[in-house]
Write a protein that holds these residues in place. Sequence first.
Motif, short mmCIF file in Angstrom:
data_model
loop_
_atom_site.label_atom_id
_atom_site.label_comp_id
_atom_site.label_asym_id
_atom_site.label_seq_id
_atom_site.Cartn_x
_atom_site.Cartn_y
_atom_site.Cartn_z
N ILE A 1 1.33 46.53 15.17
CA ILE A 1 1.78 45.37 14.74
C ILE A 1 3.37 45.62 14.46
O ILE A 1 3.60 46.35 13.76
CB ILE A 1 1.22 44.67 13.59
N LYS B 1 -7.65 45.44 20.21
CA LYS B 1 -7.08 46.48 20.61
C LYS B 1 -6.51 47.16 19.35
O LYS B 1 -6.10 46.46 18.57
CB LYS B 1 -5.84 46.32 21.58
N ASP B 2 -6.47 48.48 19.25
CA ASP B 2 -5.80 49.35 18.29
C ASP B 2 -4.35 49.52 18.33
O ASP B 2 -3.85 50.66 18.10
CB ASP B 2 -6.65 50.47 18.02
N THR C 1 -8.63 41.25 13.05
CA THR C 1 -9.47 40.67 14.14
C THR C 1 -9.06 41.40 15.37
O THR C 1 -9.48 40.91 16.57
CB THR C 1 -9.34 39.17 14.22
N ARG C 2 -8.37 42.36 15.57
CA ARG C 2 -7.69 42.89 16.85
C ARG C 2 -8.85 43.66 17.65
O ARG C 2 -9.63 44.21 17.29
CB ARG C 2 -6.65 43.94 16.55
N ASN D 1 -3.07 50.94 15.04
CA ASN D 1 -3.19 50.38 13.53
C ASN D 1 -2.05 50.22 12.59
O ASN D 1 -2.38 49.97 11.45
CB ASN D 1 -4.43 50.34 13.02
N LYS E 1 -3.95 39.63 11.40
CA LYS E 1 -4.30 40.02 12.65
C LYS E 1 -5.15 41.47 12.99
O LYS E 1 -5.74 41.64 13.73
CB LYS E 1 -3.11 40.25 14.01
N LEU E 2 -4.66 42.28 11.83
CA LEU E 2 -5.29 43.73 12.00
C LEU E 2 -6.57 43.53 11.83
O LEU E 2 -7.28 44.39 12.06
CB LEU E 2 -4.58 44.60 10.98
#
Length: 375
Positions: free
Chosen positions: A168, A164-165, A161-162, A270, A158-159
């Motif tokens: 997770i 928003k920063d 294509t996120r 992130n 997911k990191l």
Amino acid sequence: MIDRIVIFIGSKRDFENLINDEIQKDDEIITFMELIQYYNKQIRQNDSASPNGWIARKKHIKNCIVRADDYASVLEHAISNFVNVITLNSDIENLFIHNPPRRVVQSLNSEYSDIMEFKSSKYETINRSKLKSIYLKMNEDVIGQEKCKKEITSSLYKLLTRLKDKPIVLLLYGPSGVGKTETAKSISKSLGGKLLRIQFSMMQNQEAYNYVFGGDHSRSSFAKDLQSRETNIVLIDEFDKVNPIFYNAFYEMFDEGRFVDANYDVDLKNCVFVCTTNFNNEDEIKKILGPAMFSRIGDCIKYQELNKAEKEIIIDRCFNEIIHKLKEDEKEIIEKTDIKKWFLKNVDRYDNIRILKNKIEKAIFETLTEEIILN
């Protein structure tokens, strides 16, 4: 007077690398603690109305270094009056400051805002190539738990294509000693640094309160530890034992990637927060953590008891790691014993891998003590 100010936010390792890059080997360096000594001498001299001596003359300093640990060694007024303390008796060419409390930055900003440079640790980001290496490293470091490792890899994807920063948040649950903590260590190692591991269960309520919300600048704190992390992987061990009164502190951190206490404002965008627990199922997680906290968890990943074959691999690996560190005569003694054979035969006695490893170590070193020391 100060000519240049560099404020560095990040890990101790990266700050020391910055110092090595910025300062030549033979350049003059003075530490913040030495400046404090000069300051105290000047204050005592002024109080006693003694005649001007060498201490009253401005000292020219080429490089001054203020490390993060220094703030814990000074009184409150040295933090709030930071500029006065370091310039009372000194002219500084280059001032390097590591992870300063908010009041230090405010003190500097009031007079030197135009010459302040801000630098920070550059945390390794996750791309598809790095994600593949993370998965391979987990397979190498963590025995069993194949389904968990795939789920974690999917969560980390997911990191890439996120929009928003935001962080997770992973909650790893299941029995003790089956690889949850080892998984977090492996991911952090793949990203180039030592894992930041937080254990709230080790603290009593008041100690934990001061740690989380910040108090005296001289004490350790959650924010200070977060700011000094070497990678964007943060392990919160035994999250199920965190007192619920502290959950409010995690809401903004998990939602927005920001943590603020009395002394620090930490950027955690992130980040990957790995929370380990001993819950048995998701219903138990929802009940104990409550809906507000549960809704902020990205994925709940269940770890299983290891089977016999997996535990045998761990015994073999643990035994070999210890043997590799022994001297030749020690190796000969252990290799003549049936220690390894005994543990392989009695592997079903152990469900907690941490305990199993400790027992193997104990058996080996008790044997060496008996043969080499006592005899």
